[in-house]
Design an enzyme around this catalytic site. Structure first.
Site, short mmCIF file in Angstrom:
data_model
loop_
_atom_site.label_atom_id
_atom_site.label_comp_id
_atom_site.label_asym_id
_atom_site.label_seq_id
_atom_site.Cartn_x
_atom_site.Cartn_y
_atom_site.Cartn_z
N SER A 225 43.94 39.17 35.22
CA SER A 225 45.29 38.64 35.31
C SER A 225 46.31 39.79 35.24
O SER A 225 46.25 40.71 36.06
CB SER A 225 45.50 37.62 34.20
OG SER A 225 46.65 36.86 34.41
N ASP A 452 43.37 29.55 42.20
CA ASP A 452 43.81 30.07 40.92
C ASP A 452 45.28 29.70 40.73
O ASP A 452 46.12 30.05 41.56
CB ASP A 452 43.64 31.60 40.91
CG ASP A 452 43.92 32.23 39.55
OD1 ASP A 452 44.80 31.73 38.83
OD2 ASP A 452 43.27 33.24 39.23
N HIS A 480 41.34 30.22 36.78
CA HIS A 480 41.95 31.54 36.70
C HIS A 480 40.89 32.60 36.43
O HIS A 480 40.19 32.54 35.42
CB HIS A 480 42.99 31.53 35.57
CG HIS A 480 43.77 32.79 35.42
ND1 HIS A 480 44.26 33.50 36.50
CD2 HIS A 480 44.17 33.47 34.31
CE1 HIS A 480 44.91 34.56 36.06
NE2 HIS A 480 44.86 34.57 34.75
#
Length: 510
Positions: A225, A452, A480
């Site tokens: 991320s 995602d 995710h």
């Protein structure tokens, strides 16, 4: 840069060989023997002038349970001034179980998520060959967690702020701006000069120092991320020191904050639609009709919570803001969809917000006693306000709100008015000094998941294209990030790259 992705860490616990692009295996370093004796000694080499003391420092590793070791490193408060003073960086590592080839730094995202907390969970996700070959190292970036940290409101005031709704009119915007200004004032008062030094570029410079202190010539890194943004920033600052970098749930570093908000809103909208379709295909879904009707019911629930917050089994009530957090957090991993079904069933059929409140508290790292387990909310804003900012012009914000609600009717409004976030921030935006193309870097593996919500797939495509040496791996699925929570195709490709230097086929689809 993105909506807080802290649940990534929570729920994560939950081909063709390009020979010409293979990265050669690392060799043992003199630091290995020191590490075995409980210390590690940096060489001081490759550090910028004036910062040799930081690059050459020794770490004293101490046992912190279950085979893990912990240490504290020193970093300069400012990478522009070696005499600015010191800050502390907390580290935790699991020594390699086999023939060691180096250290693998990890970052779970946020910005603001604790790498020290995350790495323990990451050990169960990471392939055995990787754990045999690398010391797994988690660290809390500057401003975060157990490192020198950003401090703003006390727990009671923070809880009040994170639960608050604002009216959809000019008075509501003024109240929102005043609340954000109060945050900024509290952060400045309680954090001091560190508040102006927690930008991503400074954190990437810390990583290069840690690389040297750990005794590695190049950096091996696994970033999820926002951690992908941190890794890409490192590559842009130090392309010649890039070893094996895996950037999962990737962020496109060329996007503006306005573009990020709009694309992320669509990402959450699409993820919610996928959930609704899956829910309605089952036997006990509380959402009636087709997917469009189900989405409208979710929006109606959110709007109702704003007018009349939902009661719970405690004395707390679920505002619209808390209801959104409770829904959004479950979209990071499709394994958490049953929890959303339970929460929506309670809310729609029983009028109770108890499960939504529990999920919102998970999102916000709030403990049952009202304290907060981390400072991720504070660090999230502090880092983002230094890295990049949205347009605060009222007309521009209203135009964006209209676009958001048109593109994402259910979730889009929660991404509006981001331009207010940093208006009163006491420190200016940091000038970008890194090369987004990371020219000259070794191959960098970029991973994207097709649905995602937090880091839309187009961002992975964009980052892989922007990086001169980017190699794209695609996981076709929900949720995710991918490595550690998807399938063997992704896992085997990443393991082979990290351990053997075998670069995946560019465009590999799993």
């Amino acid at each position: 840069m993105t909506l807080r992705a802290r649940l990534c860490a929570t729920f994560l616990t939950l081909a063709l060989v390009l020979g010409a692009c293979s990265v050669g295996p690392k060799t043992q370093t003199p630091a290995d023997e020191a590490a075995a004796s409980g210390t590690s000694q940096g060489t001081g080499e490759q550090g910028p002038e004036g910062f040799e003391e930081f690059y050459g420092q020794s770490l004293a590793w101490e046992d912190c349970g279950s085979g893990w070791e912990c240490a504290t490193a020193r970093a300069p408060l400012s990478w522009d001034d070696p005499d600015s003073g010191d800050i502390e960086l907390a580290l935790k590592r699991l020594p390699a179980s086999g023939e060691r080839i180096g250290s693998l730094l990890t970052n779970p995202g946020g910005p603001g998520a604790s790498g020290v907390d995350f790495v323990g969970d990451a050990a169960s996700m990471i392939g055995e060959p990787v754990k045999e070959a690398y010391d797994l190292v988690g660290f809390d970036p500057r401003g975060v967690g157990s490192s020198s940290a950003v401090v703003c409101f006390d727990d009671e005031r923070k809880d009040e702020s994170l639960s608050r709704d604002f009216a959809d009119d000019a008075a509501g915007r003024e109240a929102m701006a005043a609340e954000l200004a109060a945050w900024a004032e509290a952060c400045e008062e309680n954090t001091g000069a560190l508040l102006g030094e927690v930008d991503t570029q400074s954190a990437a410079r810390d990583m290069d120092m840690l690389r040297a202190v750990l005794g590695d010539d190049t950096l091996a890194y696994l970033g999820y991320s926002y951690g992908s943004q941190l890794g890409a920033t490192y590559a842009g600052l130090f392309p010649d020191r890039v070893g094996r970098l895996v950037l999962d749930g990737a962020i496109d570093t060329t996007l503006t904050q306005d573009e990020v908000s709009e694309q992320q809103a669509v990402g959450f909208e699409n993820a919610l639609r996928a959930y609704v379709a899956d829910c309605q295909a089952g036997p006990s879904c509380p959402l009636r009709g087709d997917v469009d009707e189900g989405m409208r019911q979710v929006r109606a629930l959110l709007d109702r919570a704003k007018q009349d917050p939902l009661p719970t089994t405690s004395d707390r009530r679920v505002t619209q803001t808390l209801a959104f957090y409770g829904i959004a957090v479950t979209l990071y991993n499709d394994l958490s969809w049953p929890a959303l079904t339970q929460a929506l069933t309670e809310a729609l059929q029983e009028g109770s917000g108890t499960m939504l409140l529990y999920l919102a508290d998970v999102y916000n790292d709030r403990n049952p006693d009202g304290s907060f387990a981390t400072n991720s909310t504070e660090a999230f804003r502090a880092v983002n306000c230094l890295d990049d900012r949205q347009d605060p012009d009222p007309a521009a914000m209203e135009a964006q709100r209209e676009r958001l609600e048109a593109q994402a009717p259910t979730m889009g409004s929660f991404f509006a008015y981001g331009g207010l976030t940093c208006v009163d921030w006491p420190y200016p935006e940091v000038e970008q000094e890194f090369d987004v193309h990371a020219s000259g870097a070794a191959p960098i593996v970029v991973i994207g998941t097709t649905n995602d919500p937090a880091t839309p797939y187009v961002w992975a495509e964009g980052l892989a294209k922007t990086l001169d040496s980017g190699v794209l791996v695609t996981f076709e699925g929900e949720g995710h990030t991918a490595y550690g929570r998807s399938n063997a195709c992704v896992g085997d490709a990443v393991d082979a790259y990290l351990v053997e230097g075998t670069v995946p086929e560019d465009g590999l689809v799993c």
